[in-house]
Design a protein around this motif. Structure first.
Motif, PDB file in Angstrom:
ATOM      1  N   ARG A  91       0.775  -1.262  -0.069  1.00 44.89           N
ATOM      2  CA  ARG A  91       0.026   0.015   0.088  1.00 44.89           C
ATOM      3  C   ARG A  91       0.896   1.157   0.142  1.00 44.89           C
ATOM      4  NH1 ARG A  91      -5.638  -0.359   3.170  1.00 44.89           N
ATOM      5  NH2 ARG A  91      -6.074  -2.490   3.086  1.00 44.89           N
ATOM      6  N   ASP A  92       0.446   2.048  -0.722  1.00 44.24           N
ATOM      7  CA  ASP A  92       1.138   3.647  -0.620  1.00 44.24           C
ATOM      8  C   ASP A  92       0.566   4.500   0.520  1.00 44.24           C
ATOM      9  OD1 ASP A  92       1.386   6.198  -3.371  1.00 44.24           O
ATOM     10  OD2 ASP A  92       2.060   5.871  -1.129  1.00 44.24           O
ATOM     11  N   ARG A  94       1.158   7.216   1.474  1.00 50.02           N
ATOM     12  CA  ARG A  94       1.145   8.888   1.102  1.00 50.02           C
ATOM     13  C   ARG A  94      -0.110   9.565   1.116  1.00 50.02           C
ATOM     14  NH1 ARG A  94       4.828   9.096  -3.997  1.00 50.02           N
ATOM     15  NH2 ARG A  94       3.552   7.491  -4.419  1.00 50.02           N
ATOM     16  N   ASN A  95      -1.105   8.766   0.421  1.00 50.92           N
ATOM     17  CA  ASN A  95      -2.391   9.516   0.141  1.00 50.92           C
ATOM     18  C   ASN A  95      -3.198   9.831   1.144  1.00 50.92           C
ATOM     19  OD1 ASN A  95      -1.371   7.500  -2.260  1.00 50.92           O
ATOM     20  ND2 ASN A  95      -2.096   9.395  -3.238  1.00 50.92           N
ATOM     21  N   GLN A  96      -4.041  10.811   0.986  1.00 51.99           N
ATOM     22  CA  GLN A  96      -4.725  11.343   2.189  1.00 51.99           C
ATOM     23  C   GLN A  96      -6.338  10.683   2.032  1.00 51.99           C
ATOM     24  OE1 GLN A  96      -4.358  15.502   2.765  1.00 51.99           O
ATOM     25  NE2 GLN A  96      -2.329  15.362   3.407  1.00 51.99           N
ATOM     26  N   ALA A  97      -6.663  10.952   0.708  1.00 48.36           N
ATOM     27  CA  ALA A  97      -8.252  10.659   0.454  1.00 48.36           C
ATOM     28  C   ALA A  97      -8.461   9.056   0.230  1.00 48.36           C
ATOM     29  CB  ALA A  97      -8.512  11.019  -1.048  1.00 48.36           C
ATOM     30  N   GLY A  98      -7.496   8.086   0.583  1.00 45.24           N
ATOM     31  CA  GLY A  98      -7.563   6.757   0.503  1.00 45.24           C
ATOM     32  C   GLY A  98      -6.276   6.138   0.584  1.00 45.24           C
ATOM     33  N   THR A  99      -6.316   4.905  -0.387  1.00 45.11           N
ATOM     34  CA  THR A  99      -5.006   4.322  -0.537  1.00 45.11           C
ATOM     35  C   THR A  99      -4.857   3.570  -1.892  1.00 45.11           C
ATOM     36  OG1 THR A  99      -3.591   2.609   0.568  1.00 45.11           O
ATOM     37  CG2 THR A  99      -5.895   2.151   0.357  1.00 45.11           C
ATOM     38  N   ALA A 100      -3.973   3.230  -2.150  1.00 52.03           N
ATOM     39  CA  ALA A 100      -3.506   2.449  -3.500  1.00 52.03           C
ATOM     40  C   ALA A 100      -2.215   1.607  -3.480  1.00 52.03           C
ATOM     41  CB  ALA A 100      -3.103   3.538  -4.530  1.00 52.03           C
ATOM     42  N   LEU A 101      -2.083   0.636  -4.206  1.00 53.91           N
ATOM     43  CA  LEU A 101      -0.901  -0.208  -4.314  1.00 53.91           C
ATOM     44  C   LEU A 101       0.200   0.499  -5.151  1.00 53.91           C
ATOM     45  CD1 LEU A 101      -2.257  -3.978  -4.413  1.00 53.91           C
ATOM     46  CD2 LEU A 101      -1.732  -2.728  -2.450  1.00 53.91           C
TER      47      LEU A 101
ATOM     48  N   TYR B  31     -12.928   1.913  -4.786  1.00 49.64           N
ATOM     49  CA  TYR B  31     -11.839   2.184  -5.154  1.00 49.64           C
ATOM     50  C   TYR B  31     -11.501   1.825  -6.670  1.00 49.64           C
ATOM     51  CZ  TYR B  31     -10.031   3.109  -0.544  1.00 49.64           C
ATOM     52  OH  TYR B  31      -9.858   3.544   0.817  1.00 49.64           O
ATOM     53  N   PHE B  33      -8.488   2.770  -9.913  1.00 52.52           N
ATOM     54  CA  PHE B  33      -7.135   2.964 -10.057  1.00 52.52           C
ATOM     55  C   PHE B  33      -6.779   3.340 -11.617  1.00 52.52           C
ATOM     56  CE2 PHE B  33      -6.401   2.161  -5.764  1.00 52.52           C
ATOM     57  CZ  PHE B  33      -7.189   1.069  -5.590  1.00 52.52           C
ATOM     58  N   TYR B  35      -3.244   3.071 -13.823  1.00 49.64           N
ATOM     59  CA  TYR B  35      -1.673   2.514 -13.894  1.00 49.64           C
ATOM     60  C   TYR B  35      -1.157   2.595 -15.471  1.00 49.64           C
ATOM     61  CZ  TYR B  35      -1.843   0.656  -9.066  1.00 49.64           C
ATOM     62  OH  TYR B  35      -2.091   0.503  -7.715  1.00 49.64           O
ATOM     63  N   TYR B  48      -6.023   7.701  -8.524  1.00 53.85           N
ATOM     64  CA  TYR B  48      -6.855   6.800  -8.030  1.00 53.85           C
ATOM     65  C   TYR B  48      -7.980   7.529  -7.364  1.00 53.85           C
ATOM     66  CZ  TYR B  48      -5.710   7.514  -3.135  1.00 53.85           C
ATOM     67  OH  TYR B  48      -5.403   8.121  -1.978  1.00 53.85           O
ATOM     68  N   ASP B  56      -7.441  11.320  -5.964  1.00 53.40           N
ATOM     69  CA  ASP B  56      -5.989  11.676  -5.835  1.00 53.40           C
ATOM     70  C   ASP B  56      -4.911  11.271  -6.433  1.00 53.40           C
ATOM     71  OD1 ASP B  56      -4.489  11.631  -2.581  1.00 53.40           O
ATOM     72  OD2 ASP B  56      -4.334  12.824  -4.016  1.00 53.40           O
ATOM     73  N   PHE B  96     -10.689  -2.252  -0.631  1.00 51.95           N
ATOM     74  CA  PHE B  96      -9.881  -2.358   0.098  1.00 51.95           C
ATOM     75  C   PHE B  96     -10.389  -2.500   1.284  1.00 51.95           C
ATOM     76  CE2 PHE B  96      -5.712  -2.065  -1.353  1.00 51.95           C
ATOM     77  CZ  PHE B  96      -5.338  -1.133  -2.392  1.00 51.95           C
TER      78      PHE B  96
END
Lengths: 113, 114
Positions: A91-92, A94-101, B31, B33, B35, B48, B56, B96
């Motif tokens: 998971r990243d 850094r992001n404030q609005a949620g998360t990502a890989l 969610y 995304f 890439y 994403y 963001d 997630f």
């Protein structure tokens, strides 16, 4: 920052066992994921480890050591169809609005007969 | 059919043109995304979205715009395409959770900017 390191290439023969390593550096670690991608195809999910230890799914196993920031994907009884690229991901944070890989650059596995 | 679909599958455009890549999912995943995948760089996160109207930036957002007015759609727009944006673009979706990091990827869009 975040980083994932994995070997760029691995070669093996049919029936063999191969291990693909991944070391990571990140804050806010949740777990380590593995994805497989065949040439020209989309990445597909293989496994996820949140806790230390080995998770087995058929011929594939995945291991995590949180204290070492290290994991690996173990492929047994290799078949030609296992020739693909394998990516580890975390998971990243850094992001404030949620998360990502975020993904490693991938390991290309070539299986020969 | 249920799943995540991207369109077009292939696109050729010229430098400076605006291009929109479409992504649609039928699972109602929160969610989504985008890439891009380039040789030697693996998969790099562009943008994403955690829910409708929440987006963001990822690792490489410059030159791209996204919107998410509906949960199921997440289009990616290249406002003024450049050759460096030649790449394979993958859309993905996920729900997630504490023990769930499974992403479902679309088939990809191969974009060539001439």
């Amino acid at each position: 920052g975040q980083s994932l390191e994995q070997p760029s290439e691995v070669t093996a023969v049919e029936g063999a066992i191969v291990q693909i390593n991944c070391t990571y550096q990140t804050s806010g670690f949740y777990g380590l994921s593995w994805y497989q991608q065949h040439d020209g195809g989309a990445p597909t999910f293989l496994s996820y480890n949140a806790l230390d230890g080995l998770e087995e799914t058929g011929r594939f196993s995945s291991f995590l050591s949180r204290s070492d920031s290290y994991g690996y994907l173990l492929l047994q009884e290799l078949q030609m169809k296992d020739s693909a690229s394998y990516f580890c991901a975390v998971r990243d944070p850094r992001n404030q609005a949620g998360t990502a890989l975020i993904f490693g650059k991938g390991t290309t596995l070539s299986v020969s007969s | 059919d249920a799943g995540i679909t991207q369109s077009p599958r292939y696109k050729i455009t010229e430098t400076g043109r605006q291009v929109t890549l479409m992504c649609h999912q039928t699972w109602s995943h929160s969610y989504m995304f985008w890439y891009r995948q380039d040789l030697g760089h693996g998969l790099r996160l562009i943008y994403y979205s955690a829910a409708a109207d929440i987006t963001d930036k990822g690792e490489v957002p410059d030159g791209y715009v996204v919107s998410r007015s509906k949960t199921e759609n997440f289009p990616l727009t290249l406002e003024s395409a450049t050759r460096s944006q030649t790449s394979v673009y993958f859309c993905a979706s996920s729900e997630f959770g504490a023990t769930n990091e499974k992403l479902f990827f679309g088939s990809g869009t191969q974009l060539s900017v001439l």
